[in-house]
Write an enzyme that holds these catalytic residues in place. Sequence first.
Site, PDB file in Angstrom:
ATOM      1  N   ARG A  18       2.053   1.766   4.582  1.00  0.00           N
ATOM      2  CA  ARG A  18       1.727   2.774   3.568  1.00  0.00           C
ATOM      3  C   ARG A  18       2.860   3.742   3.250  1.00  0.00           C
ATOM      4  NH1 ARG A  18      -2.988   1.192   5.619  1.00  0.00           N
ATOM      5  NH2 ARG A  18      -2.887   2.409   7.542  1.00  0.00           N
ATOM      6  N   LYS A  34     -15.528   6.895   6.079  1.00  0.00           N
ATOM      7  CA  LYS A  34     -16.267   5.667   5.803  1.00  0.00           C
ATOM      8  C   LYS A  34     -17.779   5.860   5.802  1.00  0.00           C
ATOM      9  CE  LYS A  34     -13.334   1.824   7.388  1.00  0.00           C
ATOM     10  NZ  LYS A  34     -13.332   0.692   8.353  1.00  0.00           N
ATOM     11  N   GLU A  43       0.812  -1.216   0.000  1.00  0.00           N
ATOM     12  CA  GLU A  43       0.000   0.000   0.000  1.00  0.00           C
ATOM     13  C   GLU A  43       0.849   1.271   0.000  1.00  0.00           C
ATOM     14  OE1 GLU A  43      -2.723  -0.197   3.294  1.00  0.00           O
ATOM     15  OE2 GLU A  43      -3.794  -1.939   2.508  1.00  0.00           O
ATOM     16  N   ASP A  91     -17.954   0.727  12.780  1.00  0.00           N
ATOM     17  CA  ASP A  91     -16.589   0.825  12.251  1.00  0.00           C
ATOM     18  C   ASP A  91     -16.493   1.956  11.231  1.00  0.00           C
ATOM     19  OD1 ASP A  91     -13.894   0.254  11.829  1.00  0.00           O
ATOM     20  OD2 ASP A  91     -14.291  -1.256  10.326  1.00  0.00           O
ATOM     21  N   ASN A 108     -12.372   3.696  14.822  1.00  0.00           N
ATOM     22  CA  ASN A 108     -13.590   3.141  15.391  1.00  0.00           C
ATOM     23  C   ASN A 108     -13.445   2.788  16.862  1.00  0.00           C
ATOM     24  OD1 ASN A 108     -11.924   1.020  13.777  1.00  0.00           O
ATOM     25  ND2 ASN A 108     -12.873  -0.126  15.434  1.00  0.00           N
ATOM     26  N   THR A 130      -8.059   4.264  17.411  1.00  0.00           N
ATOM     27  CA  THR A 130      -6.679   4.310  16.938  1.00  0.00           C
ATOM     28  C   THR A 130      -6.512   5.302  15.788  1.00  0.00           C
ATOM     29  OG1 THR A 130      -7.188   2.342  15.629  1.00  0.00           O
ATOM     30  CG2 THR A 130      -6.012   2.020  17.700  1.00  0.00           C
ATOM     31  N   HIS A 142      -9.177 -15.361   5.666  1.00  0.00           N
ATOM     32  CA  HIS A 142      -9.435 -16.345   4.619  1.00  0.00           C
ATOM     33  C   HIS A 142     -10.721 -16.083   3.847  1.00  0.00           C
ATOM     34  CE1 HIS A 142      -6.042 -18.964   5.629  1.00  0.00           C
ATOM     35  NE2 HIS A 142      -6.270 -18.602   6.875  1.00  0.00           N
ATOM     36  N   GLU A 180      -9.982  -3.151  16.440  1.00  0.00           N
ATOM     37  CA  GLU A 180     -10.862  -4.321  16.319  1.00  0.00           C
ATOM     38  C   GLU A 180     -10.575  -5.351  17.405  1.00  0.00           C
ATOM     39  OE1 GLU A 180     -11.449  -2.087  12.983  1.00  0.00           O
ATOM     40  OE2 GLU A 180      -9.512  -2.864  13.622  1.00  0.00           O
TER      41      GLU A 180
END
Length: 723
Positions: free
Chosen positions: A150, A368, A98, A339, A294, A274, A648, A212
């Site tokens: 990033r 967001k 990124e 979030d 969030n 954060t 996954h 999270e």
Amino acid sequence: MSVRNALKAGRIPALAGLGALVLLAACGQEGIERAGDPGFAAVDTARISTASAAEEWLTYGGTYDEQRHSRLTAINTENVGELGVAWTYDLATNRGVESTPIVVDGVMYVTSAWSVVYALDAKTGAEKWVYDPDVDRAVGVKACCDVVNRGVAVYDGKIFVGVIDGRLEALDAQTGKVVWSKVTVDQSKPYTITGAPRVANGKVLIGNGGAELGVRGYLSAYDASTGDLVWRFYTVPNPEKQPDNAASDEAFVRVGNVTWGDEGAWVTDGGGGTVWDSIVYDEANGQIIFGVGNGSPWNRTFRDPAGGDNLFLSSIVAVDAETGAYKWHFQTTPGDNWDYTATQTIILADLPLGEYGATRRVVMQAPKNGFFYVLDARTGQFLSGDAFVPVNWATGLDRTGRPIEVPEARYSRQPFEQTPGPLGAHNWHPMAFSPQTGLAYIPAQEIPQAYAEDPRFTSRPVGWNTGVDFSAGIPPIAPPEVVRFLRSTLKGRLIAWDPVARQPRWTVEHDNAWNGGILSTAGGLVFQGKLGGEFAAYNAATGEKLWSHDLKSGGASGPGTYMIDGEQYVAITTGWGSAFALAAGFAFDVAVSPTVGKVVTFKIGGTAQIADAGLTPVDATPKAESFGNLAMISQGAVHYSRNCMVCHGPLAVSSGVLPDLRWSAITGNREAWKGVVMDGNLAANGMVGFSEFVTPDESEAIRAYVLAQAHAATGNGSSGGEP
């Protein structure tokens, strides 16, 4: 051993973590030395201030205003069709990339997965040095959205990089040797760093991620010469609501503490908040403006039953650049429940919004939650806010900028399908602003999500703590037609937004939901990559596509541009991975190669080629017969969604960055599955054991679910004799 050599020697397998838990290894400071030639990469605040993203690209957003607009015109609407590849460089990574390239004094500095730093000749791509911070791969399960980075900051002959395990390191720009290294977080907690540092007035600014999983967020300023902590601003109060002896103490006494109750998971989990991406130096007002993420957990019902606004979650905050003292804030999503981070690109600009058309210095953000905000930069006053994508969680904003919520959006155990979902209307992909056109260019997306309260929620010390049932609305067995339908609901677009007229000037619809970062140039161009591989140039005024090239890998990063010896170059880093490729693999028709990261640089008349990555052959057949009844498979779906999905993929469909469990050989053997999932036999590869978080019966239910998905995908019927 470098990452490049380790990959060639087969020392870094493609398989990595299955969930979001585990320990973090502390790293030493061996090899620390003094900076070399002080004239090399002699960047200071004045140089960044006056560069205006002309011949060099000195900071993450191009300039301190982070407009990602270059004054270069050698590549323009008339000749952009002649662009060709000048050179490529293999980053030798098997995970997400990124990074925005930083270019100073003819040298390009980029990062790849696992926070590896590369110094390259910006004209030829020749390697100068590579620095590998030697991260314990087990830290990968603490990263919500892949082990990405990033980019770096450059200042006073040093390169600054935030390492995924929580270190902030200063490297000699000429040699890549460590000058100083500081651990910025409590490494016993699930903190990570993926964002690019910023430097202003001798201070290195860095935040962190991990909300999270349950941490307390903050922004820190370190002395660029010594690495000493100068100030720290917490974004969430401590559980006792007492002073931290930090720059944020006064802010919590004045406005913050009253917005939090005294009970709930925030008291034990840290509350989140954060500062994982956007940090801007507002030189005109002597302040740092940053975006806050969030809450932890996402679900406010569990996080803070008192139901307050929970400052400074999902907020834009301004602090004094020298002391970190609070100046103002604006909360985009009070009492965040979804979030809806406000960590997305923050851009400073002068717009004709004052009396009689006078210019006004403003802050712009498209976070967001789906609304485009314009604030007064000096005071934080709300000036305007409008939906830039379809939004169904709120009907609009009131005169103060507070969202007018739809009651159903405060979800219970009854699912509410919401737009935007947690991946947001705009995520980390940088947007840009052109002073020439007066337009902000937004990489927007539509990715809905059914939110529902998780009836099984308990706070876990390291694992995912969202309080949301990710399996809500998803069938326990998903045949191909379900996957195709879900894929059809994902949309991406490039929006040219007029912040004065408060509406789009033009829009380009994409065939892939998560499109990449933006670069604007004085040549009348807007460049954008897509995760599907296309890199394109558009007319900045009209949106007409003028040129495109197949990157043969994901192009989500923010591109940059620079000039050397009279030639203008456009550069982008490529690679699969990041949150979308990991968590939404079902959006793609084919799996991808795990080793495709590159720097790709273009110029007029370039004739180089991008090597084909090639797809890794996959034996897409179930490795055992289905087993378990529908109740067992349904329970497996729940535990998969809580522990496995983020890496996954939903529905057990992987993009190929990490293994597609449906086709994994270990699904065919109960003991082999237990050895990996419960016992951690592949911990050295990043796949740690989950025995602390799932029982043996739950692990076996997950295996039954994965096999059911494999048989559904190949049309082999349902499982266990039940429909």
